[in-house]
Design an enzyme around this catalytic site. Structure first.
Site, PDB file in Angstrom:
ATOM      1  N   ILE A  11     137.582  50.287  66.415  1.00 58.51           N
ATOM      2  CA  ILE A  11     138.230  51.481  66.952  1.00 58.51           C
ATOM      3  C   ILE A  11     138.722  52.371  65.818  1.00 58.51           C
ATOM      4  O   ILE A  11     138.561  53.593  65.864  1.00 58.51           O
ATOM      5  CB  ILE A  11     139.378  51.107  67.911  1.00 58.51           C
ATOM      6  CG1 ILE A  11     138.816  50.420  69.157  1.00 58.51           C
ATOM      7  CG2 ILE A  11     140.186  52.346  68.310  1.00 58.51           C
ATOM      8  CD1 ILE A  11     139.877  49.849  70.091  1.00 58.51           C
ATOM      9  N   CYS A  12     139.282  51.762  64.776  1.00 57.31           N
ATOM     10  CA  CYS A  12     139.786  52.542  63.636  1.00 57.31           C
ATOM     11  C   CYS A  12     138.661  53.347  62.991  1.00 57.31           C
ATOM     12  O   CYS A  12     138.815  54.530  62.699  1.00 57.31           O
ATOM     13  CB  CYS A  12     140.426  51.630  62.591  1.00 57.31           C
ATOM     14  SG  CYS A  12     141.826  50.682  63.219  1.00 57.31           S
ATOM     15  N   THR A  13     137.528  52.703  62.791  1.00 56.23           N
ATOM     16  CA  THR A  13     136.389  53.388  62.186  1.00 56.23           C
ATOM     17  C   THR A  13     135.927  54.530  63.079  1.00 56.23           C
ATOM     18  O   THR A  13     135.659  55.634  62.596  1.00 56.23           O
ATOM     19  CB  THR A  13     135.251  52.398  61.901  1.00 56.23           C
ATOM     20  OG1 THR A  13     135.728  51.404  60.975  1.00 56.23           O
ATOM     21  CG2 THR A  13     134.035  53.094  61.312  1.00 56.23           C
TER      22      THR A  13
END
Length: 165
Positions: A55-57
């Site tokens: 999700i961060c990426t």
């Protein structure tokens, strides 16, 4: 102040209309980055749990792919995680991020704690975003629960509102 409850860690999040807590962290190249040095520009501080996570990426790649929206609003993006500067440099190079990734590595999560988005139980930052105006005042806050990505259109709307004031 707004309270965030996550994994038994109660934190206080700076409220809209109050001064943003100042901080200095090293970026992915080991260069010191101080929030107060950006007075005169809008700043989007994006806390995220970990480099190389799914999700961060996705969120940071969306920022990367739409960086023009931030630049058009005279805004600088500062992305903050508890990773080391070495991990952040590898991450930035792999994903082609042209903005600063800041290492809130040691003391572990100190800046995330100042912003009320550190989850002490898991040792990571929550997904918190703070838009800070040219005078250093918090103008937008969102903290999403674990596993829920943020909406880039909300950033655009908040930055657009700043440019109208």
């Amino acid at each position: 102040m707004t309270e965030v409850q996550e994994s038994s860690a109660l934190s206080v999040v700076p409220e809209v209309g109050l001064p943003a807590p100042d901080f200095e962290l090293s970026n992915q190249y080991g260069e010191p980055i101080r929030l107060s040095d950006f007075r005169g520009r809008n700043v989007v501080v994006v806390f995220y749990p970990f480099a190389f996570s799914g999700i961060c990426t996705g969120e940071l790649c969306e920022i990367r792919d739409n960086i023009g929206s931030f630049e058009d609003s005279d805004a600088t993006v500062l992305a903050v995680s508890v990773d080391s500067k070495f991990a952040l440099r590898a991450y930035a190079e792999k994903e082609g991020y042209g903005f600063d990734l800041l290492a809130d590595f040691w003391p572990h999560g100190a800046v995330a704690r100042k912003y009320g988005v550190f989850d002490a139980q898991s040792g990571m930052a929550l997904r918190g975003t703070f838009i800070i105006d040219t005078e250093g005042i918090v103008r937008y806050v969102v903290v999403n629960p674990r596993g829920q990505a943020r909406d880039l259109s909300e950033y655009r709307a908040a930055l657009s509102a700043l440019s109208r004031t």
